[in-house]
Design a protein around this motif. Structure first.
Motif, mmCIF file in Angstrom:
data_model
loop_
_atom_site.group_PDB
_atom_site.id
_atom_site.type_symbol
_atom_site.label_atom_id
_atom_site.label_comp_id
_atom_site.label_asym_id
_atom_site.label_seq_id
_atom_site.Cartn_x
_atom_site.Cartn_y
_atom_site.Cartn_z
ATOM 1 N N SER A 206 0.828 -1.270 0.079
ATOM 2 C CA SER A 206 -0.085 0.372 0.470
ATOM 3 C C SER A 206 1.045 1.162 -0.111
ATOM 4 O O SER A 206 0.467 1.820 -1.148
ATOM 5 C CB SER A 206 -1.044 -0.100 1.476
ATOM 6 O OG SER A 206 -2.063 0.809 1.358
ATOM 7 N N THR A 207 1.730 0.888 0.570
ATOM 8 C CA THR A 207 2.714 1.974 0.734
ATOM 9 C C THR A 207 3.366 2.450 -0.735
ATOM 10 O O THR A 207 3.838 3.947 -1.137
ATOM 11 C CB THR A 207 3.950 1.999 1.896
ATOM 12 O OG1 THR A 207 3.428 2.136 3.374
ATOM 13 C CG2 THR A 207 4.958 3.109 2.374
ATOM 14 N N MET A 208 3.807 1.632 -0.772
ATOM 15 C CA MET A 208 4.543 2.101 -2.475
ATOM 16 C C MET A 208 3.246 2.090 -3.462
ATOM 17 O O MET A 208 3.448 2.926 -4.559
ATOM 18 C CB MET A 208 5.201 0.441 -3.250
ATOM 19 C CG MET A 208 6.302 -0.071 -2.207
ATOM 20 S SD MET A 208 6.982 -1.590 -2.459
ATOM 21 C CE MET A 208 8.026 -1.603 -1.655
ATOM 22 N N ASP A 209 2.395 1.625 -3.699
ATOM 23 C CA ASP A 209 0.483 2.465 -4.836
ATOM 24 C C ASP A 209 0.770 3.830 -3.892
ATOM 25 O O ASP A 209 0.861 4.325 -4.851
ATOM 26 C CB ASP A 209 -0.460 1.963 -3.962
ATOM 27 C CG ASP A 209 -0.213 -0.332 -4.202
ATOM 28 O OD1 ASP A 209 0.287 -0.119 -5.294
ATOM 29 O OD2 ASP A 209 -1.582 -0.519 -3.944
ATOM 30 N N ARG A 210 1.217 4.418 -2.628
ATOM 31 C CA ARG A 210 1.180 6.251 -2.268
ATOM 32 C C ARG A 210 2.786 6.344 -2.686
ATOM 33 O O ARG A 210 2.104 7.279 -3.547
ATOM 34 C CB ARG A 210 1.026 6.623 -0.477
ATOM 35 C CG ARG A 210 0.757 7.120 -0.418
ATOM 36 C CD ARG A 210 0.571 7.578 1.399
ATOM 37 N NE ARG A 210 0.369 6.227 1.550
ATOM 38 C CZ ARG A 210 0.203 5.446 2.939
ATOM 39 N NH1 ARG A 210 0.951 6.529 4.085
ATOM 40 N NH2 ARG A 210 -0.500 4.968 3.018
ATOM 41 N N PHE A 211 3.289 5.859 -3.205
ATOM 42 C CA PHE A 211 4.114 6.714 -4.119
ATOM 43 C C PHE A 211 4.483 6.397 -6.101
ATOM 44 O O PHE A 211 5.500 6.985 -5.986
ATOM 45 C CB PHE A 211 6.532 6.393 -3.511
ATOM 46 C CG PHE A 211 6.036 6.770 -1.762
ATOM 47 C CD1 PHE A 211 6.415 7.851 -1.895
ATOM 48 C CD2 PHE A 211 5.550 6.214 -0.487
ATOM 49 C CE1 PHE A 211 6.144 8.543 -0.962
ATOM 50 C CE2 PHE A 211 6.053 6.465 0.249
ATOM 51 C CZ PHE A 211 6.142 7.748 0.415
ATOM 52 N N PRO B 196 6.813 -2.014 -11.290
ATOM 53 C CA PRO B 196 6.440 -3.073 -10.775
ATOM 54 C C PRO B 196 8.382 -2.865 -10.375
ATOM 55 O O PRO B 196 9.073 -3.959 -9.879
ATOM 56 C CB PRO B 196 6.564 -4.534 -12.153
ATOM 57 C CG PRO B 196 5.401 -3.629 -12.328
ATOM 58 C CD PRO B 196 5.456 -1.957 -12.190
ATOM 59 N N GLY B 197 8.727 -2.500 -11.638
ATOM 60 C CA GLY B 197 10.710 -3.045 -11.403
ATOM 61 C C GLY B 197 11.237 -2.093 -10.392
ATOM 62 O O GLY B 197 12.153 -3.322 -9.303
ATOM 63 N N MET B 198 11.019 -1.255 -9.766
ATOM 64 C CA MET B 198 10.960 0.051 -8.974
ATOM 65 C C MET B 198 10.568 -0.818 -7.499
ATOM 66 O O MET B 198 11.324 -1.702 -6.569
ATOM 67 C CB MET B 198 10.601 0.877 -8.741
ATOM 68 C CG MET B 198 11.124 2.036 -9.822
ATOM 69 S SD MET B 198 13.142 2.231 -9.385
ATOM 70 C CE MET B 198 13.538 2.596 -7.609
ATOM 71 N N ARG B 199 9.718 -1.429 -7.662
ATOM 72 C CA ARG B 199 9.401 -2.241 -6.415
ATOM 73 C C ARG B 199 9.976 -3.917 -6.306
ATOM 74 O O ARG B 199 10.252 -3.896 -4.995
ATOM 75 C CB ARG B 199 7.756 -2.998 -6.742
ATOM 76 C CG ARG B 199 6.547 -1.817 -6.778
ATOM 77 C CD ARG B 199 5.239 -2.386 -7.352
ATOM 78 N NE ARG B 199 4.291 -1.783 -7.122
ATOM 79 C CZ ARG B 199 3.379 -1.545 -5.640
ATOM 80 N NH1 ARG B 199 3.837 -2.281 -4.675
ATOM 81 N NH2 ARG B 199 2.021 -0.922 -5.762
ATOM 82 N N MET B 200 10.168 -4.142 -7.422
ATOM 83 C CA MET B 200 11.865 -5.562 -7.192
ATOM 84 C C MET B 200 12.768 -4.710 -6.565
ATOM 85 O O MET B 200 13.167 -6.095 -5.871
ATOM 86 C CB MET B 200 11.871 -6.039 -8.438
ATOM 87 C CG MET B 200 10.250 -6.997 -9.096
ATOM 88 S SD MET B 200 9.739 -8.125 -8.193
ATOM 89 C CE MET B 200 11.041 -9.206 -8.238
ATOM 90 N N ILE B 201 13.490 -3.329 -6.892
ATOM 91 C CA ILE B 201 14.192 -3.024 -5.742
ATOM 92 C C ILE B 201 14.585 -3.120 -4.902
ATOM 93 O O ILE B 201 15.142 -3.122 -3.995
ATOM 94 C CB ILE B 201 15.039 -1.920 -6.809
ATOM 95 C CG1 ILE B 201 15.180 -2.298 -8.750
ATOM 96 C CG2 ILE B 201 15.734 -1.590 -6.741
ATOM 97 C CD1 ILE B 201 15.890 -1.392 -9.150
ATOM 98 N N ALA B 202 13.513 -2.015 -4.465
ATOM 99 C CA ALA B 202 12.576 -2.391 -3.120
ATOM 100 C C ALA B 202 12.625 -3.249 -2.326
ATOM 101 O O ALA B 202 13.233 -2.977 -1.011
ATOM 102 C CB ALA B 202 11.434 -1.231 -2.941
ATOM 103 N N TYR B 203 11.906 -4.427 -2.421
ATOM 104 C CA TYR B 203 12.257 -5.759 -2.045
ATOM 105 C C TYR B 203 13.181 -6.451 -1.658
ATOM 106 O O TYR B 203 13.350 -6.449 -0.937
ATOM 107 C CB TYR B 203 11.033 -6.271 -3.208
ATOM 108 C CG TYR B 203 9.324 -6.136 -2.061
ATOM 109 C CD1 TYR B 203 9.158 -5.774 -0.997
ATOM 110 C CD2 TYR B 203 8.692 -6.120 -3.528
ATOM 111 C CE1 TYR B 203 7.778 -5.740 -0.978
ATOM 112 C CE2 TYR B 203 7.460 -6.030 -3.166
ATOM 113 C CZ TYR B 203 6.874 -5.902 -2.209
ATOM 114 O OH TYR B 203 5.566 -5.066 -1.941
#
Length: 318
Positions: free
Chosen positions: A251-256, A260-267
């Motif tokens: 949900s926080t990643m959706d807010r920002f 999908p690529g940035m999500r993978m890097i963040a995880y």
């Protein structure tokens, strides 16, 4: 370098295997259930030929059962909780059957289990060897690992009393990951979209007691069986709060508005910073804190509070 390649290949195969239930669900929804069953049967047969009947049984429990549970839950338009319980229950049933068959086949009874649980950690190596739970080749393999990956066999086997909990945690992770993956795929006709439910999912607040009680037992009850049971229960009961913490992270990643690529890097960064062993407890702590902090603002104020706020606003205007 070779050990790093082996590790990378192993992780890639683990990821591919864990994603198989999603592939089977998609095949069933797009190409028909008959093709999904044929694909599952072919997969199990492939592992049976390459790794034996026991490997095929594990694949059925960890991949086949979750796939069937997910497909059935989506087809019947069940809620997120019901779909998870169906898929997870199917996987657990498979694991119980494997454990029972293994125990019967090897003549491993309760007395043997008691000997393993009650033996001090430093003497558990010999106990495991004498009961045939491990082979000498496994200990030799541990000795051949690179220095940075080498584990003391006694320390390694000290955690084997928590293996049932580890298997259940792995099963719940596979089901949850595939639920998330399936929710990201455009639903086929008449298939429910569960992405919103997953994003707003929360564990029941009373579930926190299922963590507190075994946690206290681990700290204050100095008994081998109490430690074994409490440790396994705690490992399983912490998972709903891990899923809640992951929902908060998503949900926080959706807010920002992360791609999908940035999500993978963040995880990847989160797992790298916390390490794999600490990632689940750390995210679970976020889920537990959400009970009081309500990070996603999902809790609606009670009517009394709304009326009180309205009266205060009216008084301020006058």
């Amino acid at each position: 370098m070779s050990s790093a390649i082996v590790a990378a290949v192993g992780l890639a195969l683990l990821f591919i295997s864990a994603a198989m239930p999603t592939l089977l669900v998609v095949i069933g929804e797009r190409r028909g259930r008959a093709r999904a069953w044929i694909s599952l049967g072919g997969l199990i047969a492939l592992f049976a030929v390459s790794g034996g009947i026991s490997t095929a049984a594990w694949i059925t429990a960890f991949i086949g059962a979750p796939a069937m549970g997910l497909a059935y839950g989506r087809r019947k338009e069940k809620s997120v909780n019901t779909i998870f319980l169906i898929a997870f229950g199917a996987s657990v049933l498979g694991l119980i059957l494997i454990a029972a068959a293994t125990a019967v086949g090897s003549g491993f009874g309760f007395g043997d289990i008691d000997a393993v649980v009650t033996t001090p950690a430093q003497h558990r190596v010999q106990t495991f060897l004498s009961h045939g739970l491990i082979q000498p080749e496994m200990l030799e393999l541990l000795d051949k690992l690179p220095a940075e990956l080498r584990i003391n066999p006694a320390l390694f086997l000290a955690f084997w009393i928590f293996i049932p909990g580890v298997y259940l945690v792995l099963a719940s992770l596979i089901v949850w990951l595939n639920m998330v993956a399936v929710s990201r795929i455009r639903p086929a006709k008449d298939s429910p979209d569960i992405a919103g439910e997953l994003k707003n999912w929360s564990a029941p607040e009373s579930w926190v007691f299922t963590i507190a009680i075994p946690g206290l037992a681990l700290v204050f009850w100095d008994n081998p069986w109490a430690v074994a049971v409490a440790g396994n229960v705690l490992a399983v009961c912490v998972m709903p709060f891990f899923f809640q913490g992951m929902a908060i992270t998503s949900s926080t990643m959706d807010r920002f508005q992360l791609s999908p690529g940035m999500r993978m890097i963040a995880y990847a960064l989160l797992i790298g910073l916390l390490e794999v062993v600490m990632f689940i407890p750390a995210v679970a702590v976020v889920g537990i804190m959400d009970i009081w902090l309500d990070f996603r603002r999902l809790k609606k104020p009670s009517p009394e509070k709304k009326n009180g706020s309205a009266k205060e606003d009216k008084g301020d205007r006058t």
